[in-house]
Scaffold this motif. Structure first.
Motif, PDB file in Angstrom:
ATOM      1  N   ASP A 122      16.478  88.442  11.930  1.00  0.00           N
ATOM      2  CA  ASP A 122      17.415  88.871  10.900  1.00  0.00           C
ATOM      3  C   ASP A 122      17.846  87.652  10.095  1.00  0.00           C
ATOM      4  OD1 ASP A 122      19.001  90.722   9.501  1.00  0.00           O
ATOM      5  OD2 ASP A 122      20.760  90.097  10.615  1.00  0.00           O
ATOM      6  N   THR A 123      18.517  87.929   8.977  1.00  0.00           N
ATOM      7  CA  THR A 123      19.028  86.879   8.103  1.00  0.00           C
ATOM      8  C   THR A 123      20.505  87.108   7.853  1.00  0.00           C
ATOM      9  OG1 THR A 123      16.881  86.631   7.003  1.00  0.00           O
ATOM     10  CG2 THR A 123      18.812  85.773   5.852  1.00  0.00           C
ATOM     11  N   TRP A 124      21.281  86.041   7.981  1.00  0.00           N
ATOM     12  CA  TRP A 124      22.714  86.057   7.697  1.00  0.00           C
ATOM     13  C   TRP A 124      22.960  85.240   6.442  1.00  0.00           C
ATOM     14  CZ3 TRP A 124      25.827  81.689   7.438  1.00  0.00           C
ATOM     15  CH2 TRP A 124      27.217  81.893   7.398  1.00  0.00           C
ATOM     16  N   ALA A 125      23.815  85.731   5.547  1.00  0.00           N
ATOM     17  CA  ALA A 125      24.123  85.016   4.316  1.00  0.00           C
ATOM     18  C   ALA A 125      25.626  84.966   4.121  1.00  0.00           C
ATOM     19  CB  ALA A 125      23.464  85.699   3.118  1.00  0.00           C
ATOM     20  N   ASN A 126      26.115  83.850   3.565  1.00  0.00           N
ATOM     21  CA  ASN A 126      27.548  83.660   3.369  1.00  0.00           C
ATOM     22  C   ASN A 126      27.802  82.941   2.052  1.00  0.00           C
ATOM     23  OD1 ASN A 126      29.873  81.346   3.801  1.00  0.00           O
ATOM     24  ND2 ASN A 126      30.512  83.345   4.547  1.00  0.00           N
ATOM     25  N   LEU A 127      28.869  83.341   1.375  1.00  0.00           N
ATOM     26  CA  LEU A 127      29.304  82.660   0.159  1.00  0.00           C
ATOM     27  C   LEU A 127      30.823  82.508   0.223  1.00  0.00           C
ATOM     28  CD1 LEU A 127      28.640  81.531  -2.679  1.00  0.00           C
ATOM     29  CD2 LEU A 127      29.053  83.835  -3.569  1.00  0.00           C
ATOM     30  N   THR A 128      31.300  81.274   0.087  1.00  0.00           N
ATOM     31  CA  THR A 128      32.734  80.979   0.142  1.00  0.00           C
ATOM     32  C   THR A 128      33.123  80.143  -1.069  1.00  0.00           C
ATOM     33  OG1 THR A 128      32.724  80.989   2.558  1.00  0.00           O
ATOM     34  CG2 THR A 128      34.589  79.915   1.479  1.00  0.00           C
ATOM     35  N   GLY A 129      34.200  80.526  -1.710  1.00  0.00           N
ATOM     36  CA  GLY A 129      34.751  79.734  -2.794  1.00  0.00           C
ATOM     37  C   GLY A 129      36.175  79.327  -2.468  1.00  0.00           C
ATOM     38  N   SER A 130      36.514  78.076  -2.707  1.00  0.00           N
ATOM     39  CA  SER A 130      37.874  77.601  -2.428  1.00  0.00           C
ATOM     40  C   SER A 130      38.386  76.745  -3.583  1.00  0.00           C
ATOM     41  CB  SER A 130      37.914  76.797  -1.120  1.00  0.00           C
ATOM     42  OG  SER A 130      37.091  75.649  -1.200  1.00  0.00           O
ATOM     43  N   TYR A 131      39.698  76.822  -3.784  1.00  0.00           N
ATOM     44  CA  TYR A 131      40.370  76.081  -4.853  1.00  0.00           C
ATOM     45  C   TYR A 131      41.485  75.261  -4.215  1.00  0.00           C
ATOM     46  CZ  TYR A 131      43.646  75.289  -8.713  1.00  0.00           C
ATOM     47  OH  TYR A 131      44.513  74.717  -9.618  1.00  0.00           O
ATOM     48  N   THR A 132      41.546  73.970  -4.554  1.00  0.00           N
ATOM     49  CA  THR A 132      42.547  73.057  -3.995  1.00  0.00           C
ATOM     50  C   THR A 132      43.311  72.375  -5.117  1.00  0.00           C
ATOM     51  OG1 THR A 132      41.126  72.634  -2.081  1.00  0.00           O
ATOM     52  CG2 THR A 132      42.920  71.096  -2.467  1.00  0.00           C
ATOM     53  N   HIS A 133      44.641  72.374  -4.990  1.00  0.00           N
ATOM     54  CA  HIS A 133      45.500  71.709  -5.971  1.00  0.00           C
ATOM     55  C   HIS A 133      46.348  70.657  -5.259  1.00  0.00           C
ATOM     56  CE1 HIS A 133      48.246  71.024  -9.292  1.00  0.00           C
ATOM     57  NE2 HIS A 133      49.250  71.199  -8.441  1.00  0.00           N
ATOM     58  N   ASN A 134      46.414  69.465  -5.844  1.00  0.00           N
ATOM     59  CA  ASN A 134      47.214  68.362  -5.319  1.00  0.00           C
ATOM     60  C   ASN A 134      48.356  68.052  -6.281  1.00  0.00           C
ATOM     61  OD1 ASN A 134      45.510  66.653  -2.967  1.00  0.00           O
ATOM     62  ND2 ASN A 134      44.281  67.969  -4.285  1.00  0.00           N
ATOM     63  N   SER A 135      49.535  67.773  -5.718  1.00  0.00           N
ATOM     64  CA  SER A 135      50.677  67.396  -6.546  1.00  0.00           C
ATOM     65  C   SER A 135      50.451  66.022  -7.166  1.00  0.00           C
ATOM     66  CB  SER A 135      51.958  67.397  -5.711  1.00  0.00           C
ATOM     67  OG  SER A 135      51.871  66.437  -4.666  1.00  0.00           O
ATOM     68  N   ASP A 136      51.254  65.685  -8.175  1.00  0.00           N
ATOM     69  CA  ASP A 136      51.084  64.406  -8.863  1.00  0.00           C
ATOM     70  C   ASP A 136      51.199  63.221  -7.925  1.00  0.00           C
ATOM     71  OD1 ASP A 136      50.573  65.462 -11.358  1.00  0.00           O
ATOM     72  OD2 ASP A 136      52.696  65.546 -11.911  1.00  0.00           O
ATOM     73  N   ASP A 137      52.125  63.303  -6.954  1.00  0.00           N
ATOM     74  CA  ASP A 137      52.300  62.184  -6.028  1.00  0.00           C
ATOM     75  C   ASP A 137      51.355  62.252  -4.821  1.00  0.00           C
ATOM     76  OD1 ASP A 137      53.360  64.254  -4.557  1.00  0.00           O
ATOM     77  OD2 ASP A 137      55.409  63.465  -4.501  1.00  0.00           O
ATOM     78  N   ARG A 138      50.504  63.295  -4.797  1.00  0.00           N
ATOM     79  CA  ARG A 138      49.493  63.477  -3.745  1.00  0.00           C
ATOM     80  C   ARG A 138      50.114  63.720  -2.364  1.00  0.00           C
ATOM     81  NH1 ARG A 138      47.294  64.301  -7.921  1.00  0.00           N
ATOM     82  NH2 ARG A 138      45.532  63.119  -8.772  1.00  0.00           N
ATOM     83  N   ASN A 139      51.368  64.152  -2.344  1.00  0.00           N
ATOM     84  CA  ASN A 139      52.034  64.431  -1.072  1.00  0.00           C
ATOM     85  C   ASN A 139      52.056  65.914  -0.724  1.00  0.00           C
ATOM     86  OD1 ASN A 139      52.651  61.783  -0.328  1.00  0.00           O
ATOM     87  ND2 ASN A 139      54.513  61.768  -1.571  1.00  0.00           N
ATOM     88  N   GLN A 140      51.556  66.772  -1.615  1.00  0.00           N
ATOM     89  CA  GLN A 140      51.481  68.195  -1.353  1.00  0.00           C
ATOM     90  C   GLN A 140      50.110  68.712  -1.792  1.00  0.00           C
ATOM     91  OE1 GLN A 140      55.252  70.527  -2.102  1.00  0.00           O
ATOM     92  NE2 GLN A 140      55.706  68.756  -3.392  1.00  0.00           N
ATOM     93  N   ILE A 141      49.543  69.559  -0.949  1.00  0.00           N
ATOM     94  CA  ILE A 141      48.212  70.105  -1.221  1.00  0.00           C
ATOM     95  C   ILE A 141      48.244  71.611  -0.950  1.00  0.00           C
ATOM     96  CG2 ILE A 141      45.743  69.980  -0.694  1.00  0.00           C
ATOM     97  CD1 ILE A 141      46.312  67.193   0.533  1.00  0.00           C
ATOM     98  N   TRP A 142      47.848  72.407  -1.943  1.00  0.00           N
ATOM     99  CA  TRP A 142      47.722  73.851  -1.787  1.00  0.00           C
ATOM    100  C   TRP A 142      46.249  74.226  -1.898  1.00  0.00           C
ATOM    101  CZ3 TRP A 142      51.275  71.404  -4.824  1.00  0.00           C
ATOM    102  CH2 TRP A 142      52.641  71.651  -4.575  1.00  0.00           C
ATOM    103  N   SER A 143      45.835  75.194  -1.129  1.00  0.00           N
ATOM    104  CA  SER A 143      44.450  75.658  -1.238  1.00  0.00           C
ATOM    105  C   SER A 143      44.389  77.168  -1.039  1.00  0.00           C
ATOM    106  CB  SER A 143      43.550  74.959  -0.215  1.00  0.00           C
ATOM    107  OG  SER A 143      43.785  75.458   1.088  1.00  0.00           O
ATOM    108  N   ALA A 144      43.374  77.785  -1.638  1.00  0.00           N
ATOM    109  CA  ALA A 144      43.110  79.208  -1.468  1.00  0.00           C
ATOM    110  C   ALA A 144      41.597  79.392  -1.409  1.00  0.00           C
ATOM    111  CB  ALA A 144      43.696  80.014  -2.621  1.00  0.00           C
TER     112      ALA A 144
END
Length: 424
Positions: A122-144
């Motif tokens: 059999d064959t398994w296939a996967n696709l994942t997309g992620s978005y990452t945002h960093n604050s100006d001072d680089r002390n906070q990181i959000w991702s989805a």
């Protein structure tokens, strides 16, 4: 000449006045989170063997091979944001799963040989997309992120996100992560249990009813803490909580009861029923890492994890890795990993379950066992990316080999390769 000097002085004072009114953050140089597009090409080859196949009730060949290819592309959208696309394909051939229907190939009706029928691969296939945002001072990181994956007997969609906060001049890090996966099975049963099947004699009357619900949902929540303890020592802790609901049994894994008569077709024993497991499961895992920089040549990496769930499994994982730097470009890293676990309450070996049991499985992944894994890796890094393919320079190559053995007899080998390219 004097007039020109007055003009220069006027423009200098005007420029100072303009900059004085700007936002201080806007006038400060901000390093990009990701300077340029990066591409990772990953591949692996896995093989295993053993004699406790769950498809044939805890006996029979576990021979399996799997080849996987993955491409990961990280694209800087601006100074602060990164979009990552992860696409992978895995193709496997399994002697064990081929015996979902052991009668459709050349080696008819033998749990220790593979059938050559459709269920062998059999064959398994996967696709994942992620978005990452960093604050100006680089002390906070959000991702989805969002993902979709598919195989012959299931389809899954997932989504999640995380938040990371750095403190104490980035020496302390706290994070929280959440993920949801919504899966749907296509219930494929052993061939003798399918409607209209005609195997065995008139006395063959299996204890089998199809599953009503073929969905499975998984919800996870993770907490992380990392601390630089000294210039040579770094530690981290992680807590993961997972709740699963729905069809947690594998529909094509057979079970044989000790209080039922055995029936055979050719040399293959026909199922008394399929695996039956609870429709909920709660998991807790607590782990820690401690990395020590010995000197410019050696680094010691250690890891420990404790795991428990409400199925009765408790496990311990411990590993050590010792990267050894050989000059500016090469690093080798031998590693060792130990694992042991208790058996799930629902586990029983071949023909040890009773037909009156509420739950039962003969899947040795849920049995009591311990395992040892030895590994060796080689890393090549070229910060100048001298080798090029089109507009991308080769930044690093990572090669690994692992040998894994359980005390149940299962053994496996895996070879992985990774190539990182950066855009000029």
């Amino acid at each position: 000449m004097m007039k020109n000097n007055y003009l220069l002085l006027f423009f200098a004072l005007f420029s100072v006045a303009l900059f004085a009114q700007e936002d201080p953050q806007e006038s400060t140089y901000k390093k990009r989170v990701l300077e340029t597009t990066e591409v990772d090409l990953l591949s692996s080859y896995y093989s295993q063997d053993g004699n406790n196949a769950a498809v044939s009730g805890g006996i029979g060949t576990e021979e399996l091979t799997d080849a996987t290819g993955t491409i990961v592309v990280a694209i800087p959208l601006n100074d602060d944001d990164v979009l990552t696309i992860d696409a992978g394909v895995s193709a496997y051939t399994s002697a064990s799963s081929s015996n979902i229907n052991p009668f459709d190939g050349a080696n008819l009706g033998n749990a220790f040989q593979a059938s050559s029928g459709a269920s062998q691969s059999d064959t398994w296939a996967n696709l994942t997309g992620s978005y990452t945002h960093n604050s100006d001072d680089r002390n906070q990181i959000w991702s989805a992120k969002a993902s979709v994956s598919s195989e012959y007997d299931y389809f899954s969609i997932g989504f999640g996100g995380s938040y990371t906060r750095l403190f104490n001049e980035k020496n302390t890090e706290l994070s929280i992560t959440g993920n949801v996966y919504l899966d749907t099975w296509t219930a494929i049963y052993p061939v003798e249990l399918r409607p209209g099947a005609a195997y065995g004699d008139a006395g063959y009357n299996p204890q089998f009813t199809p599953f009503d619900d073929t969905s499975r949902n998984s919800y996870s929540l993770g907490f992380g803490f990392s601390q630089i303890l000294s210039k040579n020592l770094q530690g981290s802790l992680a807590l993961d909580l997972v709740q699963q609901n729905g069809l947690l049994s594998t529909p094509f894994q057979r079970v044989y009861f000790s209080d039922k008569q055995d029936y055979f077709f050719d040399d293959f024993q026909l199922a008394d029923d399929v695996e039956r497991l609870p429709d909920t499961r709660f998991k807790i895992a607590l782990g820690g890492r401690l990395n020590y920089y010995i000197n410019s040549v050696f680094v010691l990496r250690s890891y420990y994890r404790y795991y428990t769930d409400d199925w009765g499994i408790t496990s311990h994982t411990a590993s050590l890795e010792l990267p050894i730097k050989l000059g500016d470009k090469f690093t080798i890293y031998p590693s060792y990993r130990f694992y042991n676990q208790t058996a799930a309450d629902q586990f029983g070996a071949y023909e040890t379950h009773l037909s009156t049991d509420a739950f039962y499985t003969s899947d040795y992944d849920l049995s009591k066992y311990n395992a040892n894994q030895f590994g060796f890796g080689l890393n090549y890094t070229d910060i100048f990316t001298k080798f090029h393919i089109f507009q991308f320079g080769l930044k690093s190559i990572d090669l690994k080999y692992y040998n894994y053995k359980r005390n149940t007899g299962l053994s496996s080998n895996i070879i992985t390769a990774g190539f990182k390219f950066v855009q000029d």
